[in-house]
Design an enzyme around this catalytic site. Structure first.
Site, PDB file in Angstrom:
ATOM      1  CD  GLU A  86      -3.010  -0.602  -0.046  1.00 46.70           C
ATOM      2  OE1 GLU A  86      -3.225  -0.177  -1.198  1.00 46.70           O
ATOM      3  OE2 GLU A  86      -3.329  -1.731   0.323  1.00 46.70           O
ATOM      4  CB  SER A 120     -16.401   0.911 -10.486  1.00 43.32           C
ATOM      5  OG  SER A 120     -16.341   2.274 -10.130  1.00 43.32           O
ATOM      6  CB  SER A 121     -12.606   4.453 -12.228  1.00 44.80           C
ATOM      7  OG  SER A 121     -11.568   4.119 -11.346  1.00 44.80           O
ATOM      8  CD  GLU A 168      -8.940   6.831 -12.879  1.00 41.02           C
ATOM      9  OE1 GLU A 168      -9.084   5.767 -13.519  1.00 41.02           O
ATOM     10  OE2 GLU A 168      -9.203   6.928 -11.671  1.00 41.02           O
ATOM     11  CG  ASP A 189      -6.715   0.858  -9.218  1.00 41.39           C
ATOM     12  OD1 ASP A 189      -5.975   0.234  -8.435  1.00 41.39           O
ATOM     13  OD2 ASP A 189      -7.430   1.824  -8.863  1.00 41.39           O
TER      14      ASP A 189
END
Ligand code: ADP
Ligand code: MG
Length: 385
Positions: A35, A130-131, A163, A175
Site C-alpha cells: 500500500e 469500478s473506474s 484518468e 488498478d
C-alpha cells in the site's frame, strides 16, 4: 435477468434498436498487500475479482462514440474521437471513456467510433476500482474491434494517462494493470519501477473476502498528496528519484536528520516493499502462517507509521484476525481513511468471519459493513456473444 452479459445485450438493443456485435469484459480489483508503494516505484500485489464491467459494442464507420450505462439510466453521452476537448471541471461518468479515447488521440493512435452499452456489478466508489474496470473494458473493446494490436499493458497505460490527465485523478498504474492482466486464481506481483509483472497462484483452500467499512472517507485527497510529498522529501534527502532503492539501514542512520513523520513514512514504504515480495513467495508456496504475519505487519505499519487507518478499520482487522489466527491474513486495503479490509482465509473460516463482522461491527461503530465474497478472476477479454 441477472446475467450481466444478457443485460448488456438487452440495454444495447433497447438503446440503439439493433443487436450488438460483441461483448467485452473487465474486472474490478483488490490489493492484497503493497500500500502506497506504487508511486514510490515499489511492489504491489493485487488480484482481479469476480465483479466486472461488461460493454456491448457495435462498430461505427464514422468517429462518433455513443454510450449508455445501467448505472446512469437514461443518460446518453456522445463525443467525437480526437475532439474530447480539455479536462472537464467536474468529471462525470463518460469522462473515464473520453479520457481513454483522448489519450489514444494524443499518442497518435487512430480508431473508428462505436456505440456502447455498459453494465456493471462493480460497486461504484467502493474502492474496488469500478473506474479501471470501465476504462479497461472500453480500451479492450476499441483495441480488439479495430485490430489496433495494443498489448494489455499498453491499454492499461493509456487508461492511466486518461484518468490522470483528463479525469484529473492522480492514480498509479495498479488498478488498470490488474484489470487488464489479471489471471483466474492468481494475484499479480507488479514492480511499479519497470511495470514488470508476475502471476502468483493463490492456494486453492483460501477464500478472498473484502469488507467495506462504509466509513465516509474525508480528507482522502489532501492526506494522499501529503503522504506523496513526505515520501518525495525523504527520497530527495538521499538524492534518490524514489524510495525504491533506499535501504532500511541508511534510513535508520539518518533518522536524526529527518522529521519523525517523514522517517516513519519512509520506513513504511521500505518495509512494505519487502513484505509484498515476501507475501508473493508465501502465497506461491502455500505458507499461510507467513502470509498471516506479513498482512498483520502491513496493517500495523499503515496504522502506526503511515497513519492512514481509522478506528473502524482497525476494529474490523482486530475482530477478523481474532477468528482466523494463523489460518489467514487480514489488513486494510486501498488508500486509507476508510474504505475496505481484505482477508484471505481458509474456506472453513469464511462463515465465522462473516458472523463476527455481522455481530460486532454495527454495534461498535453504528455503521453497517458490506461483505463481498470474491474469487481471483481473469483480466479483460472479449466474450462470446
Ligand atoms: P472506484 O474506482 O473505487 O469505484 P472512482 O471514484 O475511482 O471509484 O470511480 C467511480 C466513478 O467511475 C463513478 O462515479 C463513475 O463516474 C465511473 N464509473 C465506474 N463504473 C461505471 C459504470 N459501470 N458506468 C458508468 N460510470 C462508471
Ligand atoms: Mg477508481
Amino acid at each position: 435477468m441477472s446475467n450481466p452479459a444478457q443485460r448488456a445485450n438487452k440495454l444495447f438493443v433497447q438503446t440503439f434498436g439493433t443487436l450488438a456485435d460483441t461483448l467485452y469484459f473487465a474486472p474490478g480489483r483488490v490489493n492484497l498487500i503493497g500500500e502506497h508503494t506504487d508511486y514510490n516505484d515499489g511492489f504491489v500485489l493485487p488480484a482481479a475479482i469476480n465483479f466486472h464491467t461488461i460493454i456491448a459494442i457495435k462498430r461505427r464507420e464514422d468517429s462518433q462514440f455513443r454510450a449508455v450505462s445501467d448505472a446512469f439510466p437514461g443518460e446518453m453521452k456522445e463525443w467525437t474521437f480526437g475532439e474530447e476537448g480539455n479536462r472537464p471541471e467536474s468529471p462525470e461518468w463518460a469522462d473515464y471513456l473520453k479520457g481513454f479515447s483522448s489519450a489514444m488521440a494524443i499518442s497518435g493512435l487512430a480508431t473508428k467510433g462505436m456505440d456502447l452499452a455498459i453494465v456493471s456489478n462493480v460497486p461504484l466508489g467502493a474502492g474496488l476500482s469500478s473506474s479501471a474496470a470501465l476504462e479497461i473494458a472500453f480500451g479492450t473493446a476499441i483495441n480488439d474491434a479495430n485490430q489496433i494490436q495494443l498489448s494489455p499493458l499498453a491499454i492499461a497505460q493509456l487508461a492511466q494517462r486518461g484518468e490522470n490527465h483528463y479525469v484529473g485523478c492522480a492514480c498509479g498504474i495498479m488498478d488498470q494493470m490488474i484489470s487488464a492482466l489479471g489471471q483466474q486464481d492468481h494475484a499479480l506481483l507488479i514492480d511499479c519501477l519497470d511495470l514488470d509483472s508476475e502471476a502468483v497462484s493463490i492456494p486453492e483452500n483460501l477464500s478472498l473476502i473484502i469488507i467495506n467499512s462504509n466509513v465516509k472517507r474525508g480528507l482522502v485527497e489532501s492526506e494522499y498528496n501529503l503522504r506523496r510529498e513526505q515520501c518525495e522529501q525523504v527520497a530527495a534527502h538521499f538524492q534518490l528519484d524514489s524510495l525504491r532503492h533506499l535501504e532500511l539501514a541508511d534510513l535508520e542512520a539518518a533518522k536524526d536528520q529527518l522529521s519523525d513523520a517523514n522517517y516513519r513514512r519512509a520506513k513504511h514504504v521500505i518495509t512494505e516493499n519487502r513484505r509484498t515480495q515476501n507475501a508473493a513467495w508465501a502465497l506461491e508456496s502455500g505458507n499461510i502462517s507467513q502470509l498471516s504475519t506479513l498482512m498483520a505487519e502491513s496493517h500495523i505499519s499503515m496504522r502506526d507509521d503511515f497513519e492512514i487507518t481509522v478506528p473502524e478499520i482497525d476494529f474490523l482487522v482486530e475482530i477478523v484476525s481474532s477468528v482466523i489466527g494463523e489460518k489467514g491474513g487480514v489488513r486494510m486495503t486501498g488508500g486509507g481513511f476508510g474504505g475496505c479490509v481484505v482477508a484471505l482465509v481458509d474456506h472453513e473460516l469464511t462463515d465465522a468471519v462473516v458472523e463476527i463482522v455481522e455481530q460486532q461491527y454495527l454495534d461498535k461503530t453504528g455503521i453497517e459493513a458490506t461483505i463481498y465474497l470474491c474469487s481471483a478472476s481473469d483480466g479483460a477479454k472479449r466474450l462470446d456473444n
